[in-house]
Design a protein around this motif. Structure first.
Motif, PDB file in Angstrom:
ATOM      1  N   GLN A  29      37.767  57.842  43.954  1.00  0.00           N
ATOM      2  CA  GLN A  29      39.105  57.312  44.163  1.00  0.00           C
ATOM      3  C   GLN A  29      38.989  55.798  44.030  1.00  0.00           C
ATOM      4  O   GLN A  29      38.240  55.206  44.821  1.00  0.00           O
ATOM      5  CB  GLN A  29      39.623  57.718  45.553  1.00  0.00           C
ATOM      6  N   PRO A  30      39.599  55.166  43.055  1.00  0.00           N
ATOM      7  CA  PRO A  30      40.372  55.760  41.958  1.00  0.00           C
ATOM      8  C   PRO A  30      39.465  56.581  41.019  1.00  0.00           C
ATOM      9  O   PRO A  30      38.269  56.361  40.983  1.00  0.00           O
ATOM     10  CB  PRO A  30      40.917  54.537  41.216  1.00  0.00           C
ATOM     11  N   ALA A  31      40.096  57.481  40.297  1.00  0.00           N
ATOM     12  CA  ALA A  31      39.354  58.294  39.337  1.00  0.00           C
ATOM     13  C   ALA A  31      39.081  57.474  38.081  1.00  0.00           C
ATOM     14  O   ALA A  31      39.831  56.549  37.763  1.00  0.00           O
ATOM     15  CB  ALA A  31      40.154  59.542  38.984  1.00  0.00           C
ATOM     16  N   ASP A  32      37.990  57.833  37.407  1.00  0.00           N
ATOM     17  CA  ASP A  32      37.632  57.140  36.174  1.00  0.00           C
ATOM     18  C   ASP A  32      38.741  57.333  35.140  1.00  0.00           C
ATOM     19  O   ASP A  32      39.224  58.441  34.926  1.00  0.00           O
ATOM     20  CB  ASP A  32      36.312  57.700  35.641  1.00  0.00           C
ATOM     21  N   GLY A  33      39.171  56.245  34.541  1.00  0.00           N
ATOM     22  CA  GLY A  33      40.195  56.305  33.503  1.00  0.00           C
ATOM     23  C   GLY A  33      41.612  56.359  34.023  1.00  0.00           C
ATOM     24  O   GLY A  33      42.553  56.477  33.237  1.00  0.00           O
ATOM     25  N   ALA A  37      50.006  52.995  39.682  1.00  0.00           N
ATOM     26  CA  ALA A  37      51.255  52.240  39.782  1.00  0.00           C
ATOM     27  C   ALA A  37      51.100  51.071  40.757  1.00  0.00           C
ATOM     28  O   ALA A  37      51.770  50.048  40.634  1.00  0.00           O
ATOM     29  CB  ALA A  37      52.384  53.164  40.225  1.00  0.00           C
ATOM     30  N   ALA A  38      50.213  51.242  41.732  1.00  0.00           N
ATOM     31  CA  ALA A  38      49.935  50.178  42.709  1.00  0.00           C
ATOM     32  C   ALA A  38      48.447  50.198  43.019  1.00  0.00           C
ATOM     33  O   ALA A  38      47.766  51.199  42.772  1.00  0.00           O
ATOM     34  CB  ALA A  38      50.741  50.411  43.975  1.00  0.00           C
ATOM     35  N   LEU A  87      44.085  44.625  45.055  1.00  0.00           N
ATOM     36  CA  LEU A  87      43.736  44.512  43.642  1.00  0.00           C
ATOM     37  C   LEU A  87      44.985  44.225  42.815  1.00  0.00           C
ATOM     38  O   LEU A  87      45.840  45.092  42.652  1.00  0.00           O
ATOM     39  CB  LEU A  87      43.059  45.791  43.149  1.00  0.00           C
ATOM     40  N   PRO A  88      45.109  43.019  42.313  1.00  0.00           N
ATOM     41  CA  PRO A  88      46.248  42.685  41.464  1.00  0.00           C
ATOM     42  C   PRO A  88      46.228  43.508  40.172  1.00  0.00           C
ATOM     43  O   PRO A  88      45.189  44.068  39.820  1.00  0.00           O
ATOM     44  CB  PRO A  88      46.040  41.196  41.149  1.00  0.00           C
ATOM     45  N   PRO A  89      47.386  43.572  39.488  1.00  0.00           N
ATOM     46  CA  PRO A  89      47.441  44.323  38.229  1.00  0.00           C
ATOM     47  C   PRO A  89      46.361  43.849  37.251  1.00  0.00           C
ATOM     48  O   PRO A  89      46.035  42.667  37.202  1.00  0.00           O
ATOM     49  CB  PRO A  89      48.834  44.006  37.679  1.00  0.00           C
ATOM     50  N   VAL A 114      45.346  48.899  37.233  1.00  0.00           N
ATOM     51  CA  VAL A 114      46.484  48.749  38.140  1.00  0.00           C
ATOM     52  C   VAL A 114      47.613  48.178  37.294  1.00  0.00           C
ATOM     53  O   VAL A 114      47.481  47.110  36.704  1.00  0.00           O
ATOM     54  CB  VAL A 114      46.146  47.829  39.326  1.00  0.00           C
ATOM     55  N   GLN A 115      48.688  48.970  37.204  1.00  0.00           N
ATOM     56  CA  GLN A 115      49.824  48.577  36.348  1.00  0.00           C
ATOM     57  C   GLN A 115      50.566  47.377  36.926  1.00  0.00           C
ATOM     58  O   GLN A 115      50.626  47.226  38.128  1.00  0.00           O
ATOM     59  CB  GLN A 115      50.787  49.758  36.195  1.00  0.00           C
ATOM     60  N   PRO A 116      51.157  46.564  36.047  1.00  0.00           N
ATOM     61  CA  PRO A 116      51.932  45.416  36.513  1.00  0.00           C
ATOM     62  C   PRO A 116      53.210  45.842  37.247  1.00  0.00           C
ATOM     63  O   PRO A 116      53.698  46.934  37.002  1.00  0.00           O
ATOM     64  CB  PRO A 116      52.287  44.656  35.245  1.00  0.00           C
TER      65      PRO A 116
END
Ligand SMILES: [Cu+2]
Length: 116
Positions: A29-33, A37-38, A87-89, A114-116
């Protein structure tokens, strides 16, 4: 000929099976790839067996390390958890190294966005 066959058979019996070898990463967590959204709230590394982590870090898009608190207890375990730093985008890399249950060094890199 029979002697050669016996030798080959003996060699086959003495060669360790890869399946019994080191414990691989089962998930994270997070998963690879993954694309989030946040930023994640929790970091997790799950292994097939108990492993002793020797390195666990997060690197940002520019290669700088984003520190996060680790437990002082470095006992071998199958699940390693930590509270994620902010963690910023951007594109992130979670690197890990460990000593597997069979004593071998293992390691890997998990990439996520991490998406903007
Ligand atoms: Cu191994």
């Amino acid at each position: 000929m029979a002697r050669t066959m016996r030798r080959l058979l003996l060699l086959a019996l003495l060669t360790p099976l890869p399946a019994l070898a080191h414990s691989d990463l089962r998930g994270s967590q997070p998963a690879d790839g993954s694309s989030l959204a946040a930023g994640p709230t929790e970091l997790r590394l799950s292994f097939q067996e108990r492993v002793q982590l020797t390195l666990w870090r997060i690197l940002g898009p520019d290669g700088t390390e984003q520190p996060f608190p680790r437990t002082r207890d470095l006992a071998p375990r199958a699940e390693h958890l930590a509270r994620a730093p902010e963690l910023p985008p951007g594109e992130w890399r979670m690197e890990w190294r460990a000593i597997s249950a069979d004593g071998h060094p293992i390691g890997g890199t998990i990439r996520f966005t991490v998406q903007p």
